[in-house]
Design a protein around this motif. Structure first.
Motif, mmCIF file in Angstrom:
data_model
loop_
_atom_site.group_PDB
_atom_site.id
_atom_site.type_symbol
_atom_site.label_atom_id
_atom_site.label_comp_id
_atom_site.label_asym_id
_atom_site.label_seq_id
_atom_site.Cartn_x
_atom_site.Cartn_y
_atom_site.Cartn_z
ATOM 1 N N THR A 37 9.486 -11.195 -36.037
ATOM 2 C CA THR A 37 10.848 -11.751 -36.125
ATOM 3 C C THR A 37 11.357 -12.084 -34.725
ATOM 4 N N GLU A 38 11.155 -11.168 -33.784
ATOM 5 C CA GLU A 38 11.588 -11.396 -32.398
ATOM 6 C C GLU A 38 10.838 -12.577 -31.780
ATOM 7 N N ALA A 39 9.564 -12.721 -32.135
ATOM 8 C CA ALA A 39 8.752 -13.817 -31.597
ATOM 9 C C ALA A 39 9.051 -15.148 -32.289
ATOM 10 N N GLY A 40 9.728 -15.089 -33.433
ATOM 11 C CA GLY A 40 10.043 -16.310 -34.177
ATOM 12 C C GLY A 40 8.828 -16.909 -34.856
ATOM 13 N N CYS A 41 7.955 -16.035 -35.366
ATOM 14 C CA CYS A 41 6.762 -16.544 -36.042
ATOM 15 C C CYS A 41 6.525 -15.768 -37.335
ATOM 16 N N ALA A 42 5.634 -16.291 -38.159
ATOM 17 C CA ALA A 42 5.295 -15.637 -39.421
ATOM 18 C C ALA A 42 4.524 -14.350 -39.151
#
Length: 199
Positions: A37-42
Motif C-alpha cells: 500500500t505504501e509503495a502504491g503497488c499490488a
C-alpha cells in the motif's frame, strides 16, 4: 497502482516503502499489505520478487547492511583527516539518523527473521554487528597512523561506541541527540586513547 502495471526497480521501491512504514509506525505495523500500500503497488508485486514476507524482510536488512559496508569504506578513507572524534561522531550520527535503529528493532522483534539472518550474521545483532566492524576498521586505521594509542583496545572500544550511539538514538518518538551531545560522548569514550590535539 493498478495490478499489472509495471514498476521500475520494484525491489528498491518496496524496500523504501518498508522503511517509511517502519519509521512511521514501528516493526509491528510492517506487513506485506502495509508495504505494498505504501509503495502504491499490488500485493502480488512483492510475492513476484520474494518467496514470502520474511524473505523480503531478510533482503531488506541485508540491503541496509550492504549500505553500512559501503559507509565503512568511506569512513576508513577518512583516517588521518579531521579529528578521530569528529569522524566517529559523523559516522554514528549518519548511521543512527538513518533507518538503522528501526531495523534493529525489526530484527529483535521477529524470530524467523533473525533465524534467516544468522546465515550471514552468525553472532551478534545484524546491523549493529556490521556497524561495529565498520568502526573497528576505522579505529584500527587511525591506530596504525598513530592517532590512537598503540595499545588501544579496539575490540572493546568499537562496540562501546556503537552501543552508546544506539542508546542515544533509540527513542523513535523523542528528539534525536544534538551533534554536540554525540560529539561530547564520543570524545569522552575516546579520550584515553587519543594521541592527537583535541578539538
Amino acid at each position: 497502482m493498478p495490478t499489472g502495471t509495471a514498476i521500475r526497480d520494484a525491489r528498491e521501491q518496496l524496500f523504501d516503502a518498508a522503511e517509511r512504514v517502519l519509521l512511521r509506525a514501528g516493526p509491528s505495523a510492517l506487513t506485506s499489505r502495509a508495504v505494498t500500500t505504501e509503495a502504491g503497488c499490488a500485493k502480488g508485486v512483492l510475492h513476484r520478487h520474494f518467496t514470502d514476507f520474511d524473505a523480503f524482510l531478510a533482503d531488506l536488512v541485508l540491503d541496509r547492511i550492504a549500505r553500512i559496508d559501503r559507509r565503512a569504506d568511506l569512513l576508513r578513507a577518512e583516517a588521518g583527516t579531521g579529528t578521530v572524534a569528529a569522524n566517529v561522531t559523523g559516522a554514528l550520527t549518519g548511521l543512527f539518523e538513518s533507518v538503522a535503529v528501526a531495523i534493529v528493532g525489526l530484527v529483535t522483534s521477529r524470530d524467523d527473521l533473525r533465524t534467516r539472518l544468522r546465515r550471514s550474521t552468525p553472532t551478534g545483532i545484524p546491523v549493529l554487528t556490521e556497524a561495529t566492524a565498520m568502526l573497528a576498521s576505522y579505529l584500527t586505521a587511525e591506530r596504525d597512523l598513530g592517532r590512537i594509542a598503540a595499545d588501544a583496545d579496539i575490540d572493546t572500544l568499537a562496540p562501546t561506541l556503537i552501543g552508546t550511539g544506539h542508546m542515544l538514538f533509540a527513542d523513535r518518538n523523542g528528539t534525536p541527540p544534538t551533534p554536540e551531545a554525540v560529539h561530547r560522548i564520543v570524545t569522552t569514550l575516546l579520550a584515553p586513547t587519543l594521541r592527537e590535539p583535541r578539538t
